[in-house]
Design an enzyme around this catalytic site. Structure first.
Site, PDB file in Angstrom:
ATOM      1  N   LYS A   1      71.469  23.936  12.740  1.00  0.00           N
ATOM      2  CA  LYS A   1      70.779  25.331  13.335  1.00  0.00           C
ATOM      3  C   LYS A   1      70.950  24.953  14.840  1.00  0.00           C
ATOM      4  O   LYS A   1      70.300  24.175  15.602  1.00  0.00           O
ATOM      5  CB  LYS A   1      69.191  25.171  12.894  1.00  0.00           C
ATOM      6  CG  LYS A   1      68.630  26.253  12.843  1.00  0.00           C
ATOM      7  CD  LYS A   1      68.665  27.074  14.049  1.00  0.00           C
ATOM      8  CE  LYS A   1      67.478  26.563  15.296  1.00  0.00           C
ATOM      9  NZ  LYS A   1      67.764  27.225  16.615  1.00  0.00           N
TER      10      LYS A   1
ATOM     11  N   GLY B   1      66.209  18.242  21.822  1.00  0.00           N
ATOM     12  CA  GLY B   1      65.513  19.365  22.344  1.00  0.00           C
ATOM     13  C   GLY B   1      64.395  18.679  23.288  1.00  0.00           C
ATOM     14  O   GLY B   1      64.407  17.905  23.611  1.00  0.00           O
ATOM     15  N   SER B   2      63.551  19.921  23.421  1.00  0.00           N
ATOM     16  CA  SER B   2      62.446  19.731  24.159  1.00  0.00           C
ATOM     17  C   SER B   2      61.437  19.062  23.621  1.00  0.00           C
ATOM     18  O   SER B   2      61.128  18.648  22.172  1.00  0.00           O
ATOM     19  CB  SER B   2      61.826  21.070  24.665  1.00  0.00           C
ATOM     20  OG  SER B   2      61.079  21.921  23.704  1.00  0.00           O
TER      21      SER B   2
ATOM     22  N   GLY C   1      60.338  19.137  19.664  1.00  0.00           N
ATOM     23  CA  GLY C   1      60.392  17.786  19.036  1.00  0.00           C
ATOM     24  C   GLY C   1      59.238  17.487  18.464  1.00  0.00           C
ATOM     25  O   GLY C   1      59.283  16.660  17.270  1.00  0.00           O
TER      26      GLY C   1
ATOM     27  N   GLU D   1      65.564  13.243  19.777  1.00  0.00           N
ATOM     28  CA  GLU D   1      65.980  12.966  21.409  1.00  0.00           C
ATOM     29  C   GLU D   1      65.530  14.066  22.236  1.00  0.00           C
ATOM     30  O   GLU D   1      66.006  15.181  22.103  1.00  0.00           O
ATOM     31  CB  GLU D   1      67.548  12.771  21.121  1.00  0.00           C
ATOM     32  CG  GLU D   1      67.872  11.767  22.513  1.00  0.00           C
ATOM     33  CD  GLU D   1      68.681  12.618  23.440  1.00  0.00           C
ATOM     34  OE1 GLU D   1      67.659  13.072  24.341  1.00  0.00           O
ATOM     35  OE2 GLU D   1      69.802  12.684  23.792  1.00  0.00           O
TER      36      GLU D   1
ATOM     37  N   CYS E   1      69.477  15.959  29.287  1.00  0.00           N
ATOM     38  CA  CYS E   1      68.204  15.072  29.174  1.00  0.00           C
ATOM     39  C   CYS E   1      68.293  13.811  30.179  1.00  0.00           C
ATOM     40  O   CYS E   1      67.419  13.263  30.699  1.00  0.00           O
ATOM     41  CB  CYS E   1      68.268  14.489  28.030  1.00  0.00           C
ATOM     42  SG  CYS E   1      68.398  15.888  26.651  1.00  0.00           S
TER      43      CYS E   1
ATOM     44  N   GLU F   1      60.297  17.424  33.784  1.00  0.00           N
ATOM     45  CA  GLU F   1      61.926  17.781  33.588  1.00  0.00           C
ATOM     46  C   GLU F   1      61.934  19.265  33.799  1.00  0.00           C
ATOM     47  O   GLU F   1      61.545  20.273  33.412  1.00  0.00           O
ATOM     48  CB  GLU F   1      62.028  17.438  31.937  1.00  0.00           C
ATOM     49  CG  GLU F   1      63.652  17.690  31.986  1.00  0.00           C
ATOM     50  CD  GLU F   1      64.032  17.416  30.387  1.00  0.00           C
ATOM     51  OE1 GLU F   1      63.358  17.720  29.586  1.00  0.00           O
ATOM     52  OE2 GLU F   1      65.113  16.515  30.056  1.00  0.00           O
TER      53      GLU F   1
HETATM   54  P1  ADP Z   1      64.846  24.184  24.941  1.00  0.00           P
HETATM   55  O1  ADP Z   1      63.183  24.519  25.709  1.00  0.00           O
HETATM   56  O2  ADP Z   1      65.652  23.239  25.886  1.00  0.00           O
HETATM   57  O3  ADP Z   1      65.266  25.583  24.908  1.00  0.00           O
HETATM   58  P2  ADP Z   1      64.042  23.886  22.295  1.00  0.00           P
HETATM   59  O4  ADP Z   1      63.299  22.376  21.960  1.00  0.00           O
HETATM   60  O5  ADP Z   1      63.112  24.801  22.425  1.00  0.00           O
HETATM   61  O6  ADP Z   1      64.690  23.502  23.759  1.00  0.00           O
HETATM   62  O7  ADP Z   1      65.252  24.027  21.482  1.00  0.00           O
HETATM   63  C1  ADP Z   1      66.009  23.045  21.013  1.00  0.00           C
HETATM   64  C2  ADP Z   1      66.450  23.538  19.544  1.00  0.00           C
HETATM   65  O8  ADP Z   1      65.294  23.408  18.849  1.00  0.00           O
HETATM   66  C3  ADP Z   1      66.812  24.925  19.322  1.00  0.00           C
HETATM   67  O9  ADP Z   1      67.991  25.007  18.424  1.00  0.00           O
HETATM   68  C4  ADP Z   1      65.723  25.626  18.938  1.00  0.00           C
HETATM   69  O10 ADP Z   1      65.736  26.756  18.265  1.00  0.00           O
HETATM   70  C5  ADP Z   1      64.979  24.447  18.014  1.00  0.00           C
HETATM   71  N1  ADP Z   1      63.436  24.648  17.811  1.00  0.00           N
HETATM   72  C6  ADP Z   1      62.571  25.080  18.519  1.00  0.00           C
HETATM   73  N2  ADP Z   1      61.351  25.073  18.194  1.00  0.00           N
HETATM   74  C7  ADP Z   1      61.316  24.447  16.910  1.00  0.00           C
HETATM   75  C8  ADP Z   1      60.707  24.272  15.939  1.00  0.00           C
HETATM   76  N3  ADP Z   1      59.202  24.291  15.988  1.00  0.00           N
HETATM   77  N4  ADP Z   1      61.181  23.955  14.779  1.00  0.00           N
HETATM   78  C9  ADP Z   1      62.354  23.688  14.587  1.00  0.00           C
HETATM   79  N5  ADP Z   1      63.326  23.930  15.454  1.00  0.00           N
HETATM   80  C10 ADP Z   1      62.888  24.211  16.483  1.00  0.00           C
END
Ligand code: ADP
Length: 480
Positions: A177, A230-231, A235, A252, A286, A384
């Site tokens: 994804k 991701g965030s 996460g 991560e 990161c 961050e």
């Molecule tokens: P950023 O804030 O840096 O955009 P995110 O953590 O929101 O990073 O996104 C990183 C990835 O995680 C993206 O592919 C996003 O679509 C996905 N993502 C965000 N929220 C969820 C969730 N609740 N469940 C699964 N995937 C998610």
């Protein structure tokens, strides 16, 4: 220079497909703010189809391949990535605003990661356990099954390779994804996956956002393992959902990484590394060195030299190959500008940057920014930002530097610059991070484990341990 966009569709069971409801999302070039295409926007239905395809491939042709044959496919895929390096780099540059030279470097890293894991595929060995002469006991390391790979936008294909390579080496199948902002390179990559000869369904991609596509992917009962980058917020949600389904998750997440500069450090190296660690990828890394903790005797010199270098960076559109491109999206731009505005009123001293650079009418550009005399407890020093912003805070003793470095909620990496070996070892032991770099930044590589502690996540990626993430142990005991 210009390349064709790949089909902006999901790839499920080897076929490119639109969303059942026809939904799409615009893809935006952050250098120009132009919409460059519309990508299929998937949800639970597409996720269910992709997981079903991955499960069928797992039970079918993929299981029959010997580990060495899986490795050969990965080697072939790496060669195809190298062949298409220019096209893939161009897609990364157009989609996320990376300077084209940096994007080329990233794609080179993708090929290297795939090669490392190709070589690992036939080196997964179990153990024989001595239970006495009457019993043979051994372990089989078996692939988890269908795995989820949820990746962010800062290194779109690099992050895919980092978890997909070991998952395939381990014998898993995958549903990727990509981040909603950055689907282009992975969709081109999927054509290479097919060309390399991977059976259909071994690797699938569903484009979509986190709640709509990522969440149902993590929750799907046939998904047996999760890799997420991701965030911290997302996460945590992914980790909780994975735990509810009893699936291992490698997370991560973010970092607010301290670069500690002792008074005896090689300051030329410090400045070079602080430029790279602070401003590469517009600071959207990161493990960026967003927080400099500098011995008071050299703090002003470090801050001023860094600011002079930062002010001289060429800022511009990704395809012009600038030193500093835009940040990825309107949302990220607003976030970075919000931090900069707040920091200007925080009492810290702005040495360069602090807002939008002049001369660029369009695009999500933020100037390379250095603040010094930053309070270690202020938001820009603790949170961050994920933008081209470096803070400098002076310290008086090593103990104070360590306490400041460890005071944040994340613990991804830290760096120490000193010529004193004893100080370096003491810092290495005292830093609460998953990695420590001494006299260098962005050290490590495909072969060395990386990951965080505290809010920076769980588990390690890269190296052989990454393959282990996608394996489960079956113990076999045979009475003789
Ligand atoms: P950023 O804030 O840096 O955009 P995110 O953590 O929101 O990073 O996104 C990183 C990835 O995680 C993206 O592919 C996003 O679509 C996905 N993502 C965000 N929220 C969820 C969730 N609740 N469940 C699964 N995937 C998610």
């Amino acid at each position: 220079m210009g390349f064709a966009l790949p089909p902006l569709l999901h790839v499920i069971g080897g076929k490119t497909v639109a969303s059942a409801d026809g939904a799409t999302l615009p893809v935006i070039d952050p250098s120009t703010e132009q919409v460059i295409g519309h990508v299929a926007h998937g949800g639970g239905g597409e996720i269910a189809a992709a997981v079903a395809a991955a499960e069928a491939a797992r039970l079918g042709p993929w299981r029959e391949l010997a580990p060495v044959a899986r490795g050969k496919l990965l080697f072939r895929l790496a060669d195809l990535v190298t062949r298409d390096l220019e096209a893939l780099a161009w897609l990364e540059a157009c989609n996320v605003g990376k300077p084209i030279s940096a994007a080329r470097g990233d794609i080179g890293g993708v090929a290297e990661t795939l090669r490392y894991n190709a070589g690992a595929a036939d080196k997964v060995e179990g153990a024989v356990i001595p239970l006495g002469d009457g019993v043979v006991d051994y372990t089989r390391l078996e692939p988890l099954g269908v795995t989820a790979h949820i990746v962010p936008w800062n290194y779109p294909l690099g992050m895919v390779a980092r978890s997909l390579g070991p998952a395939l080496a381990a014998g898993c199948t995958a549903v990727i994804k990509p981040a909603e902002q950055s689907p282009l390179s992975v969709l081109h990559f999927m054509a290479l996956v097919a060309e390399a000869g991977f059976p259909p369904g071994v690797v699938n991609v569903v484009c979509g956002d986190g709640p709509g596509a990522g969440a149902p992917l993590v929750a799907h009962p046939l998904v047996r393992g999760v890799a997420f980058t991701g965030s911290v917020e997302a996460g945590r949600a992914v980790g909780i959902a994975a735990a509810a389904g009893m699936k291992p998750a490698v997370l991560e997440l973010g970092g607010k990484n301290a670069m500690i500069v002792a008074a005896d450090a090689d300051l030329d190296r410090v400045i070079d590394d602080a430029m790279m660690g602070g401003f590469e990828n517009a600071g959207q890394v990161c493990s960026s060195s967003s927080r400099l903790l500098v011995a008071r005797a050299v703090a002003d010199e470090v801050a001023e030299r860094l600011a002079a270098r930062a002010a001289a960076l060429r800022v511009g559109p990704a395809l012009d190959d600038p030193d500093l491109g835009p940040v990825v999206s309107a949302g990220q731009y607003a976030k970075v500008m919000g931090y900069l505005a707040e920091a200007r009123h925080s009492g810290a001293r702005l040495l360069t940057g602090g807002g939008r650079p002049g001369g660029l009418a369009r695009g999500y550009f933020a100037a390379a920014t250095v603040f010094d005399r930053v309070d270690a407890a202020s938001r820009i020093a603790c949170e961050e930002v994920f933008g081209p912003l470096v803070t400098v805070t002076a310290y008086d003793t090593d103990a104070e530097a360590l306490a400041m470095a460890n005071s944040v909620s994340t613990g991804l990496v830290a760096g120490v610059y000193t010529r004193d070996l004893q100080r370096a070892f003491a810092m290495v032991a005292g830093l609460e991070t998953g990695s420590v770099w001494v006299n260098g930044w962005y050290l490590g590589g495909t072969q060395a484990p990386t990951g965080g502690i505290k809010d920076s996540g769980i588990g390690r990626e890269r190296g052989m341990i990454a393959v282990r993430n996608f394996l489960r142990i079956k113990n076999v005991a045979i009475r003789l």
